[in-house]
Design an enzyme around this catalytic site. Sequence first.
Site, mmCIF file in Angstrom:
data_model
loop_
_atom_site.group_PDB
_atom_site.id
_atom_site.type_symbol
_atom_site.label_atom_id
_atom_site.label_comp_id
_atom_site.label_asym_id
_atom_site.label_seq_id
_atom_site.Cartn_x
_atom_site.Cartn_y
_atom_site.Cartn_z
ATOM 1 N NE ARG A 18 -1.298 2.166 2.911
ATOM 2 C CZ ARG A 18 -0.818 3.534 3.631
ATOM 3 N NH1 ARG A 18 -0.722 4.800 2.769
ATOM 4 N NH2 ARG A 18 -0.811 3.658 4.319
ATOM 5 C CG HIS A 216 2.855 4.678 8.965
ATOM 6 N ND1 HIS A 216 2.847 3.318 8.074
ATOM 7 C CD2 HIS A 216 3.719 5.659 8.810
ATOM 8 C CE1 HIS A 216 2.940 3.581 7.770
ATOM 9 N NE2 HIS A 216 3.333 4.736 7.506
ATOM 10 C CG HIS A 218 8.000 7.565 6.391
ATOM 11 N ND1 HIS A 218 7.033 7.568 4.909
ATOM 12 C CD2 HIS A 218 6.045 6.744 6.986
ATOM 13 C CE1 HIS A 218 5.972 7.214 4.615
ATOM 14 N NE2 HIS A 218 5.287 7.350 5.739
ATOM 15 C CB CYS A 249 2.940 10.190 2.612
ATOM 16 S SG CYS A 249 1.402 11.442 2.819
ATOM 17 C CG ASN A 258 6.773 3.454 5.016
ATOM 18 O OD1 ASN A 258 6.064 3.789 4.962
ATOM 19 N ND2 ASN A 258 6.272 3.507 2.990
#
Length: 310
Positions: A18, A216, A218, A249, A258
């Site tokens: 994703r 989450h 990066h 993003c 990421n």
Amino acid sequence: MTSFMPPAQVEIVEVAPRDGFQSIHDPLPTADKQRCIAALLDAGITRLEIGSFVSPSAIPQMADTGELFAAFADRPELRLSSLAPNLKGVELALERGIREVVYVVSVSESHNRSNVRRSVGESLEDLARVIERLRRTQGTRLRLDLGTCFDCPFEGTISWRQVDEVLDKASRLAGDLPMEVALCDTTGRASPYQVAHHFSQLRERHAHKGLAWAFHGHDTFGMGVANALFAIHHGATAVDSACAGLGGCPFAPGATGNTATEDLLYALQGGRVETGIDLSRLLAAADLIAALPGGKTASHLRQVPRERVG
């Protein structure tokens, strides 16, 4: 001195299909995506964000999410989720048979408008409708991704109190519906101590609600693995990462890939933390993903000679 003992196990949530694939401009063949996902599963990945149900005009790369889910839906050991930024996306996910929905709201008003084209308040109003819909469907799970929890590309540093304001409203809407909350470092600017402080404050404030916690991150500033480890040691039981460090993003200027799953796994293995993932097979999957045309990867471990990784 306080002991810094690692947990016995941690769930790694693989988000390359994703958050990783969506960073590639030209649509990839579905068959190529399936091969990458199959390699990830062969490495032992069991929890995976397989795509998102968003407008194909906004992110064309995600148009085949339903087809990808169908290709792996017959494997009961897998926990497959999809991101949906609104009720329409949730309805589409449920129609396809997906039972774990990732609903995203940014803490920053500016980023929420950039990301999903509406105010935070409007996103929360829609969340109420999403929760009501999930209550009517047996066997569903809800994960709430709180974007820009630490930094916003438009507004700067985000305090834990700003996060709490949104989380408090969301958790009241959820009531007794089980919910996993992910604090998202959307821009990759967070520091480990900021991550620790946010998790400590928020978990204390919401300790009575039975929330599950995730992180989450990066790796924009090279803090991805460190931030993940600090999140784990301050209450996160699940951590997102993307094999080969693929991603970034598209609605957060300057955000790069990421945190690479293989980098995180190497660090966790050093603490004997169980994940169920085989590092050598994961690196093979990373090589496959890194070869995709148009992808930008940010893995450190892939740069090390394989004979030194063990």
